[in-house]
Design an enzyme around this catalytic site. Sequence first.
Site, PDB file in Angstrom:
ATOM      1  CG  ASP A  75      -1.891   1.105   1.279  1.00  0.00           C
ATOM      2  OD1 ASP A  75      -2.686   1.216   0.338  1.00  0.00           O
ATOM      3  OD2 ASP A  75      -1.871   1.880   2.255  1.00  0.00           O
ATOM      4  CD  GLU A  88      -2.053   2.469  -3.440  1.00  0.00           C
ATOM      5  OE1 GLU A  88      -2.175   3.292  -4.381  1.00  0.00           O
ATOM      6  OE2 GLU A  88      -1.783   2.798  -2.281  1.00  0.00           O
ATOM      7  CG  ASP A 142      -9.366   3.301   0.137  1.00  0.00           C
ATOM      8  OD1 ASP A 142      -9.938   3.003   1.204  1.00  0.00           O
ATOM      9  OD2 ASP A 142      -8.127   3.370   0.026  1.00  0.00           O
TER      10      ASP A 142
END
Length: 499
Positions: free
Chosen positions: A296, A343, A396
């Site tokens: 991430d 990511e 998200d």
Amino acid sequence: MQTTLQRGAGLLLPIYSLPSKYGVGTLGAEAKEFIDFLKENGQKYWQVLPSGPTSIGDSPYQNFSAFAGNPYFIDLPALRKEGLLKKANYAERDWGGHPGYVDYGHVYENRFKVLKIAYGNSEHQETEAFKKFEEENVYWLEDYALFMALKEYFGGLFWLDWGEDIRLRDEKAIAHYKKKLEYEIGFWKFVQFKFYEQWAEIRAYANENGVEIIGDMPIYVALDSADTWVYYDQFQLDEGHNPLKVAGVPPDAFSEDGQLWGNPLYDWDVMESNDFTWWRERMKAAARLYDAVRIDHFIGMSRYYAIPNGATNGLVGEFHPGPGMKLINALIESAGTTKIVAEDLGVLTEAVKKLKADAGFPGMKVLEFAFDSDCENLYLPHNHEPNSIVYVGTHDNETLVGFLKGIGKKTKQNIMDYMGLATEAEFEKHAADQMIRLAYSSVCSVAILQVQDVLGLGNEARTNEPSTSGDNWKWRLMPGQLTKKHGAYLKKLTKIYNR
């Protein structure tokens, strides 16, 4: 060395979102049933969110440990089969009023009580399996178990609010509490033993059925974590172990004030001086869980945003260089056969693009970001790259149905033009299906759909809305909600688009 992913498709479903009768999804029979659904319908990947123990707010991205597993995910019926529980120990408890949403208050209130009953009935301590588990996890297990025992002893207080001797890890204080909390420390070790044991069974079952598990590694750790307490010298903390600066992002199109995440920042010089030992061990732990792991906020490895501790928003931070390929090489060396995914969403500077290219990691493409500009938008399918994962939306984002309902006229027209939809009526009828087909038809190696989008659900089923609290990380799949019709739809798409 480039990471390559086999062309295929999969579904994004957090562990907590699996069906179960006891408040939250677990590593039990329902996990195997979901894997069966994936296999039967041509899916090669199951993507999950971070699996660590969550703290206040219940976000999977704020964990008490970067190594430990979430005790909520331990399957209670499996412990009953081992003889550690009776069904009445858990079946008669109140796990919340709605099976479609996690009631974290009820889960927190009951889960640990049940696990402590199982611990009291267990004779695992002298088994070879437990001894091997302790040896494999010697880097973090004892420290984490002490940390959690101390949190419980101090009534759940943030470790910075403990007594100064134990907060600053005075040797005598450590020895005192290890003796005083010996039984409780044993409990937290038992919990991790069972988590890893059950996870290994689920991963093996997935792999035997041709399914790979894609995990998620938050780049930062929580301030209230065993990692920050134990490895305080690896972070930008002052003499009292309070953070000097914290993580976040500057203002952008989505946030006028930027975002203040509050995570402690790493001291990259110190980490480099010990050859990134903490990161190496972290990646080894992730490799025990996942076939591929998504890092991430990969952008933070190129440069990170530092906000002075005490600031109220992201306006006053500044950028500093990240560890770059030095850290990435350490992660690659430690990952073994586990693949690494970047990511790379956000502001892609030339330095970030070069770093990702040098690392050879697959990146991400999100179709919900594709239609708000022009034909050069990197998220449009004709601009995709083979070594990537394409999503309609991530955890998200809005659900697909919610997104299509809320877009403006310009974005809607761009979508209609791209899909060849001539009227509003055609848009209403076909846009969601066409968006999914765009993902499947992409040259990207892997296409991932949220389960909510397969089901055609609106934003009431949204996983997370960033910068908000209260209703995130709660949505759960109901028993029987994924039907044979949904499976047939996915299976047909995998054949049409060679996934």
